[in-house]
Design a protein around this motif. Structure first.
Motif, PDB file in Angstrom:
ATOM      1  N   ASP A 198       0.892  -0.729   0.125  1.00  0.00           N
ATOM      2  CA  ASP A 198       0.586   0.106  -0.346  1.00  0.00           C
ATOM      3  C   ASP A 198       0.689   1.182   0.464  1.00  0.00           C
ATOM      4  OD1 ASP A 198      -2.923   0.754   0.631  1.00  0.00           O
ATOM      5  OD2 ASP A 198      -1.434   2.256   2.240  1.00  0.00           O
ATOM      6  N   GLU A 199       1.487   1.313   0.648  1.00  0.00           N
ATOM      7  CA  GLU A 199       2.998   2.333   0.657  1.00  0.00           C
ATOM      8  C   GLU A 199       3.930   2.675  -0.737  1.00  0.00           C
ATOM      9  OE1 GLU A 199       3.446   4.606   3.380  1.00  0.00           O
ATOM     10  OE2 GLU A 199       1.700   3.107   4.936  1.00  0.00           O
ATOM     11  N   ARG A 201       2.679   1.639  -3.693  1.00  0.00           N
ATOM     12  CA  ARG A 201       0.973   1.888  -4.576  1.00  0.00           C
ATOM     13  C   ARG A 201       1.074   3.674  -4.243  1.00  0.00           C
ATOM     14  NH1 ARG A 201      -3.232   3.395  -3.752  1.00  0.00           N
ATOM     15  NH2 ARG A 201      -4.083   2.552  -1.526  1.00  0.00           N
ATOM     16  N   GLN A 202       1.189   4.048  -3.092  1.00  0.00           N
ATOM     17  CA  GLN A 202       1.379   5.703  -2.717  1.00  0.00           C
ATOM     18  C   GLN A 202       2.021   6.507  -3.571  1.00  0.00           C
ATOM     19  OE1 GLN A 202       0.155   6.414   1.273  1.00  0.00           O
ATOM     20  NE2 GLN A 202      -1.159   4.516   1.414  1.00  0.00           N
ATOM     21  N   ALA A 204       4.417   5.122  -5.575  1.00  0.00           N
ATOM     22  CA  ALA A 204       3.863   5.293  -7.130  1.00  0.00           C
ATOM     23  C   ALA A 204       3.211   6.419  -7.723  1.00  0.00           C
ATOM     24  CB  ALA A 204       3.889   4.304  -7.517  1.00  0.00           C
ATOM     25  N   GLU A 205       2.163   6.959  -6.521  1.00  0.00           N
ATOM     26  CA  GLU A 205       0.773   8.057  -7.278  1.00  0.00           C
ATOM     27  C   GLU A 205       1.534   8.909  -6.973  1.00  0.00           C
ATOM     28  OE1 GLU A 205      -2.484   7.084  -5.421  1.00  0.00           O
ATOM     29  OE2 GLU A 205      -2.782   5.023  -6.069  1.00  0.00           O
ATOM     30  N   THR A 206       2.622   9.238  -6.355  1.00  0.00           N
ATOM     31  CA  THR A 206       2.836  10.659  -5.973  1.00  0.00           C
ATOM     32  C   THR A 206       3.959  10.910  -7.117  1.00  0.00           C
ATOM     33  OG1 THR A 206       2.653  10.305  -3.768  1.00  0.00           O
ATOM     34  CG2 THR A 206       4.604  11.893  -4.033  1.00  0.00           C
ATOM     35  N   SER A 208       4.523   9.870  -9.931  1.00  0.00           N
ATOM     36  CA  SER A 208       4.074   9.471 -11.889  1.00  0.00           C
ATOM     37  C   SER A 208       3.005  10.837 -11.181  1.00  0.00           C
ATOM     38  CB  SER A 208       2.425   9.003 -11.320  1.00  0.00           C
ATOM     39  OG  SER A 208       1.927   8.741 -11.073  1.00  0.00           O
ATOM     40  N   ARG A 209       2.659  11.951 -10.488  1.00  0.00           N
ATOM     41  CA  ARG A 209       1.954  12.842 -10.717  1.00  0.00           C
ATOM     42  C   ARG A 209       3.375  13.957 -10.634  1.00  0.00           C
ATOM     43  NH1 ARG A 209      -1.239  11.744  -6.612  1.00  0.00           N
ATOM     44  NH2 ARG A 209      -0.276  12.145  -5.002  1.00  0.00           N
ATOM     45  N   SER A 210       4.893  14.161 -10.950  1.00  0.00           N
ATOM     46  CA  SER A 210       5.196  14.659 -10.891  1.00  0.00           C
ATOM     47  C   SER A 210       6.863  14.153 -11.621  1.00  0.00           C
ATOM     48  CB  SER A 210       6.481  14.992  -9.547  1.00  0.00           C
ATOM     49  OG  SER A 210       7.192  15.682  -9.263  1.00  0.00           O
ATOM     50  N   ASP A 240       6.075   3.648 -20.010  1.00  0.00           N
ATOM     51  CA  ASP A 240       5.356   5.553 -20.030  1.00  0.00           C
ATOM     52  C   ASP A 240       6.151   6.231 -21.531  1.00  0.00           C
ATOM     53  OD1 ASP A 240       7.315   6.759 -18.504  1.00  0.00           O
ATOM     54  OD2 ASP A 240       5.328   7.353 -17.464  1.00  0.00           O
TER      55      ASP A 240
END
Length: 257
Positions: A198-199, A201-202, A204-206, A208-210, A240
């Motif tokens: 879970d950590e 994933r969070q 990776a999401e952070t 991906s936004r920067s 990507d």
């Protein structure tokens, strides 16, 4: 000379009478006296005068008595044989009842305690016997005291001292405890992996936004690899980045006749 012999005999007779007439009761004892077979009022501590031949004194100790119950063979509710011993602490609160109502209050209390111990533990399973001794001790005390209160005996403490079970049962319980510890270890490990994923994933999401943060992470990884003096350098290439190139190649292939 005759008068001297008579005087000595009289003195001896008086001494014998006083020896059998005077009784000293300590502070912790009470005296139950029967005169001609009839019960007299209770005698307290101190010097007491009795009538020889007519009076019979029974001393009753009012201190706390520790009674050890010998090991009892019991079969628990789940059919497990066990040897259990206990200790009972009681004191006499009514000396008259302790003498008049029962022949031997100490022996009677011991027999009642043994019978109650076997009966009560036969209705409990092994887990209750091993893990809930306080509740069993309280139940034993209540049942025993209900029987002995008519004898003037107050039960203060009942404690189960030791429980012996067969060696095969001990090995089975050890295997069960080991399996339980392994189960808990696996559950804790699975929960740790779940939290770690879970950590990640969070994170990776952070990233991906920067995109700049992702590039800094790449450079930090290269710095860590170079610190070990490795000759091999690994460049991570995100999917990507090459996705537009792959799409353009696919589009060009479709436009060809």
């Amino acid at each position: 000379m005759t008068w001297l012999i008579v005087a000595v005999a009289a003195v001896l007779a008086i001494g014998v009478v006083l020896f059998f007439s005077l009784k000293v009761l300590p502070e912790y004892q009470r005296g139950v006296v029967f005169r001609g077979g009839r019960l007299r009022p209770l005698y307290g501590p101190g010097v007491k005068v009795l009538i020889p031949v007519l009076d019979r004194l029974v001393r009753v100790d009012q201190r706390v008595v520790t009674l050890t119950i010998p090991p009892q063979e019991v079969i628990t509710k789940d059919n497990v044989p066990a040897r259990v011993n206990a200790v009972v602490m009681f004191r006499v609160t009514d000396p008259v009842s302790a003498v008049v109502a029962v022949e031997n209050f100490s022996v009677a209390t011991s027999q009642i305690a043994q019978t109650t111990l076997r009966s009560l533990l036969g209705r409990a399973d092994l887990d209750t016997l091993l893990a809930h001794r306080d509740d069993l001790n309280q139940d034993l005390r209540t049942i025993i005291e209900k029987q002995t209160q008519d004898w003037g005996v107050q039960v203060q403490v009942v404690e189960i001292k030791d429980v012996e079970i067969p060696e095969s049962m001990q090995r089975a319980m050890a295997r069960e405890a080991e399996a339980e510890r392994e189960r808990r270890a696996k559950v804790i490990n699975a929960r740790g992996e779940l939290q770690a994923s879970d950590e990640l994933r969070q994170a990776a999401e952070t990233l991906s936004r920067s995109p700049a943060s992702l590039q800094l992470r790449y450079l930090q990884t290269l710095l860590e690899l170079g610190a070990d003096h490795n000759s091999t350098v690994v460049f991570p290439l995100p999917v990507d980045i090459i996705t537009p190139f792959l799409k353009s190649v696919a589009a060009a292939a479709q436009e060809r006749p």
